[in-house]
Design a protein around this motif. Structure first.
Motif, PDB file in Angstrom:
ATOM      1  N   UNK A 111      17.487  50.133  15.364  1.00 11.96           N
ATOM      2  CA  UNK A 111      17.795  49.627  14.024  1.00 11.96           C
ATOM      3  C   UNK A 111      17.301  48.195  13.931  1.00 11.96           C
ATOM      4  N   UNK A 112      17.108  47.726  12.712  1.00 10.83           N
ATOM      5  CA  UNK A 112      16.769  46.322  12.484  1.00 10.83           C
ATOM      6  C   UNK A 112      18.078  45.551  12.355  1.00 10.83           C
ATOM      7  N   UNK A 113      18.604  45.049  13.452  1.00  8.70           N
ATOM      8  CA  UNK A 113      19.948  44.475  13.454  1.00  8.70           C
ATOM      9  C   UNK A 113      19.988  43.087  12.835  1.00  8.70           C
ATOM     10  N   UNK A 114      18.855  42.380  12.802  1.00 11.16           N
ATOM     11  CA  UNK A 114      18.832  41.011  12.298  1.00 11.16           C
ATOM     12  C   UNK A 114      18.193  40.887  10.923  1.00 11.16           C
ATOM     13  N   UNK A 115      17.687  41.998  10.388  1.00 13.01           N
ATOM     14  CA  UNK A 115      17.072  41.961   9.074  1.00 13.01           C
ATOM     15  C   UNK A 115      15.742  41.255   9.021  1.00 13.01           C
ATOM     16  N   UNK A 116      14.999  41.238  10.144  1.00 12.21           N
ATOM     17  CA  UNK A 116      13.715  40.542  10.171  1.00 12.21           C
ATOM     18  C   UNK A 116      12.533  41.488  10.004  1.00 12.21           C
ATOM     19  N   UNK A 117      12.817  42.768   9.720  1.00 14.44           N
ATOM     20  CA  UNK A 117      11.747  43.697   9.397  1.00 14.44           C
ATOM     21  C   UNK A 117      11.232  44.528  10.537  1.00 14.44           C
ATOM     22  N   UNK A 140      23.128  46.975   9.557  1.00 18.22           N
ATOM     23  CA  UNK A 140      23.551  48.112  10.377  1.00 18.22           C
ATOM     24  C   UNK A 140      24.654  47.729  11.364  1.00 18.22           C
ATOM     25  N   UNK A 141      25.738  48.496  11.349  1.00 20.11           N
ATOM     26  CA  UNK A 141      26.798  48.384  12.345  1.00 20.11           C
ATOM     27  C   UNK A 141      26.532  49.410  13.443  1.00 20.11           C
ATOM     28  N   UNK A 142      27.323  49.384  14.501  1.00 18.62           N
ATOM     29  CA  UNK A 142      27.020  50.211  15.667  1.00 18.62           C
ATOM     30  C   UNK A 142      28.285  50.851  16.224  1.00 18.62           C
ATOM     31  N   UNK A 143      28.235  52.179  16.390  1.00 19.93           N
ATOM     32  CA  UNK A 143      29.332  52.887  17.068  1.00 19.93           C
ATOM     33  C   UNK A 143      28.827  53.392  18.413  1.00 19.93           C
ATOM     34  N   UNK A 191      31.128  48.254  16.582  1.00 18.36           N
ATOM     35  CA  UNK A 191      30.692  46.867  16.454  1.00 18.36           C
ATOM     36  C   UNK A 191      30.269  46.607  15.005  1.00 18.36           C
ATOM     37  N   UNK A 192      31.023  45.752  14.333  1.00 20.43           N
ATOM     38  CA  UNK A 192      30.667  45.355  12.972  1.00 20.43           C
ATOM     39  C   UNK A 192      29.628  44.241  13.038  1.00 20.43           C
ATOM     40  N   UNK A 193      28.549  44.414  12.289  1.00 22.23           N
ATOM     41  CA  UNK A 193      27.469  43.428  12.213  1.00 22.23           C
ATOM     42  C   UNK A 193      27.851  42.374  11.179  1.00 22.23           C
ATOM     43  N   UNK A 194      28.036  41.162  11.639  1.00 26.18           N
ATOM     44  CA  UNK A 194      28.427  40.055  10.758  1.00 26.18           C
ATOM     45  C   UNK A 194      27.310  39.011  10.774  1.00 26.18           C
ATOM     46  N   UNK A 195      26.239  39.321  10.027  1.00 27.97           N
ATOM     47  CA  UNK A 195      25.111  38.406   9.948  1.00 27.97           C
ATOM     48  C   UNK A 195      24.294  38.330  11.208  1.00 27.97           C
ATOM     49  N   UNK A 196      24.141  39.441  11.915  1.00 28.43           N
ATOM     50  CA  UNK A 196      23.350  39.454  13.134  1.00 28.43           C
ATOM     51  C   UNK A 196      24.161  39.263  14.400  1.00 28.43           C
TER      52      UNK A 196
END
Length: 594
Positions: free
Chosen positions: A368-374, A447-450, A461-466
């Motif tokens: 997944x793109x966890x940091x939103x950088x493409x 994207x969060x992660x189970x 794991x909740x994604x809170x801004x990377x």
């Protein structure tokens, strides 16, 4: 001389054994003596104390588990009953019913769902308004229950005892019953939960009362057809390598090459040559080449493993076909031995290794793109080498001594960096992980992660801004069980993503963990965790606001055998998400299993 002690049976068990033609053991079994004399257990001469002790423990009476001794007797009777029900829809059940047998049938069948080719009906009960008696009543109760299932030769009936209580001269069991069958026009399956009270006063155990507590029937004309041979059957690698099976190769390949009998190797699906059709990559045990099967226009496949450069002989645990470099074709990430190999696709289905990342004991991969950088980052679950014997999960229901998982951040041009600690994913990160799946469960755009863990608590794991934070406990999805697989979908159509977790269902665990003698020194909270561990699969409804509700029992998905991977898909094209769960383990086929 040292000896093994097998406890004398209680009066309850002695009476049951006597009624069944057996007897309680009166003398302790002898074990191996220090002077070298031969032990004797159940008439078998043995010289090793460990073997003697293990064989003695096969008898549940050896350590006081008399309810399990009764279970063995009643399980055999249920097998005989199931065989009679499979043979004929009008079976004579006089040998299974007491003269005063009472049958409380389920309430009327009512529609519970219909879509595509399948119709689901359910009945709850029991209801005394439909009470019947004697052998005829017992036969009638089962005839009504199984009326929708086509009769022999296709009918199969299986049972499992999931609960047991004993009393003088009697026992009560809770029994799962699965029946299935098909005809040219229809296929049907019935799942039911029965409460059987047994009497031991008329020879072999007989049913004194039967209550059908729950029942569900699924019927339809739509079925899946096995097309494996049609797609792959002409290929030598399929016939000569895949069909023989892991037992065949484990006996022929040196163990140090990484061959495993556990079947932990994974699959990946993706379009490697850009023709719009999905292709298949198959990981293999160490010493056997991984295989890439590419679809032809006619639906068959060809083996391009060697030409594509992906026929690795290292032990393959998991693989993904995903675009790692942003050029719109499917690159390959594959666990090979102790490395995570990253291979670039040239656009035609030919690959070249661009990076090798450390991934000892990696069991599965997620992207997944966890940091939103493409670009896509990679998460590698870790366990241990599946055949390793030097590490034991402790404690069993809440282990935290496994190998850590790793987040590899994509920095472009096939350069990846370990960002596990930096992103907060080192929290609760030693839990024997087998699967992970990304999803934006809180609808905030990232994207969060189970993560499903085999021994104890899972992670959300909740994604809170990377940066991630484990919120599984506060969200209500720790799901203490043998986590094997994860899938997300909106199952109730409310727009929020719900969560399914594959776990191990255990009928033996369900029976044993409810007994008073199970871990009597433990507190109730710990005992409850063990009971939960045996329950099976979980479905969690997303309530919004970061909270989930356990909807497993009402959804009917718990008792699904030894579950592994799972996937949601609309199989019958009715607009609703259906669920497929893979099951099984290393044992050979058991004709009496569900």
């Amino acid at each position: 001389m040292r000896s093994l002690t097998i406890s004398r049976s209680s009066p309850i068990l002695a009476a049951i054994l006597a009624a069944c033609g057996g007897s309680a053991p009166q003398e302790p079994a002898k074990a191996f003596a220090p002077d070298g004399s031969t032990a004797d257990v159940a008439g078998i001469a043995l010289r090793e104390p460990e073997i003697a002790e293990r064989i003695a423990r096969l008898d549940p009476r050896s350590d006081g588990w008399e309810t399990e001794a009764v279970h063995e007797i009643l399980a055999k009777r249920l097998e005989e009953l199931a065989a009679a029900l499979a043979r004929s829809g009008s079976a004579d059940l006089s040998e299974f019913a007491t003269r005063d047998c009472r049958v409380e049938a389920q309430s009327e069948w009512r529609p519970a769902g219909e879509g595509g080719a399948f119709v689901v009906t359910r009945a709850s009960g029991p209801t005394s308004a439909r009470e019947a008696r004697g052998a005829a009543g017992l036969a009638g109760g089962f005839r009504d229950l199984l009326a929708l299932v086509p009769a022999a030769p296709s009918r199969r009936v299986d049972t499992k005892i999931v609960g047991i209580e004993t009393s003088p001269g009697a026992a009560t069991t809770r029994v799962l019953l699965h029946a299935s069958g098909e005809s040219p026009a229809i296929a049907a399956q019935v799942n039911a939960l029965l409460r059987c009270e047994w009497a031991f006063s008329e020879g072999p155990p007989r049913i004194r009362s039967l209550a059908i507590e729950e029942a569900e029937a699924v019927r339809g004309g739509g079925r899946f057809e096995d097309r494996t041979a049609a797609v792959l059957g002409a290929l030598p690698s399929f016939r000569e390598q895949l069909l023989p099976g892991v037992d065949h190769w484990a006996a022929r390949i040196p163990a140090h090459l990484g061959v495993s009998i556990l079947g932990h190797e994974g699959l990946a699906i993706g379009d490697v040559d850009g023709d719009g059709q999905d292709d298949l990559y198959v990981c293999q045990p160490g010493g056997l080449p991984n295989r890439l099967y590419v679809r032809r226009p006619d639906g068959t496949a060809e083996d391009r493993s060697r030409e594509a450069g992906v026929d690795f002989l290292d032990a393959g645990r998991s693989a993904l076909l995903v675009d790692l470099d942003g050029d719109a074709d499917a690159d390959l990430a594959v666990v090979a031995g102790a490395s995570l190999l990253l291979l670039e696709n040239d656009g035609t289905g030919r690959f070249s290794v661009r990076a090798a990342l450390p991934a000892l004991a990696a069991s599965s991969l997620a992207a997944a793109d966890v940091e939103g950088d493409g670009d896509l980052d990679l998460y590698a679950c870790s366990y241990w080498a599946p055949d390793a014997r030097d590490r034991t999960p402790f404690p069993y229901h809440d282990a935290n001594n496994g190998s850590p998982n790793t987040l590899f951040r994509n920095e472009g041009s096939f350069r990846f960096a370990d960002a596990t600690a930096e992103t907060g994913l080192d929290e609760n990160n030693r839990r024997f992980s087998l699967a992970a799946a990304f999803e934006d469960f809180d609808d905030d755009g990232d994207p969060d992660l189970y993560v499903a863990n085999d021994y104890g608590r899972n992670n959300l794991y909740r994604n809170e801004g990377g940066r991630f934070r484990d919120v599984a406990a506060e969200a209500g999805v720790e799901d203490v069980a043998a986590g094997m697989g994860v899938a997300w979908a909106d199952v109730d159509g409310d727009g929020a993503m719900d969560l399914h977790v594959s776990n191990m269902f255990s009928s033996a665990g369900s029976r044993v963990t409810t007994q008073a003698r199970f871990k009597p020194e433990a507190d109730e909270a710990t005992r409850a965790l063990y009971r939960r561990h045996a329950r099976g699969n979980s479905l969690f409804r997303n309530l919004g606001g970061g909270r989930f509700a356990d909807a497993s029992v009402e959804a009917g998905i718990t008792a699904a055998r030894w579950a592994w991977g799972c996937v949601f898909a609309d199989f019958d094209r009715d607009g609703r998400e259906d669920l497929f769960v893979a099951n099984g383990y290393v044992t050979n086929e058991d004709p009496h299993d569900l």
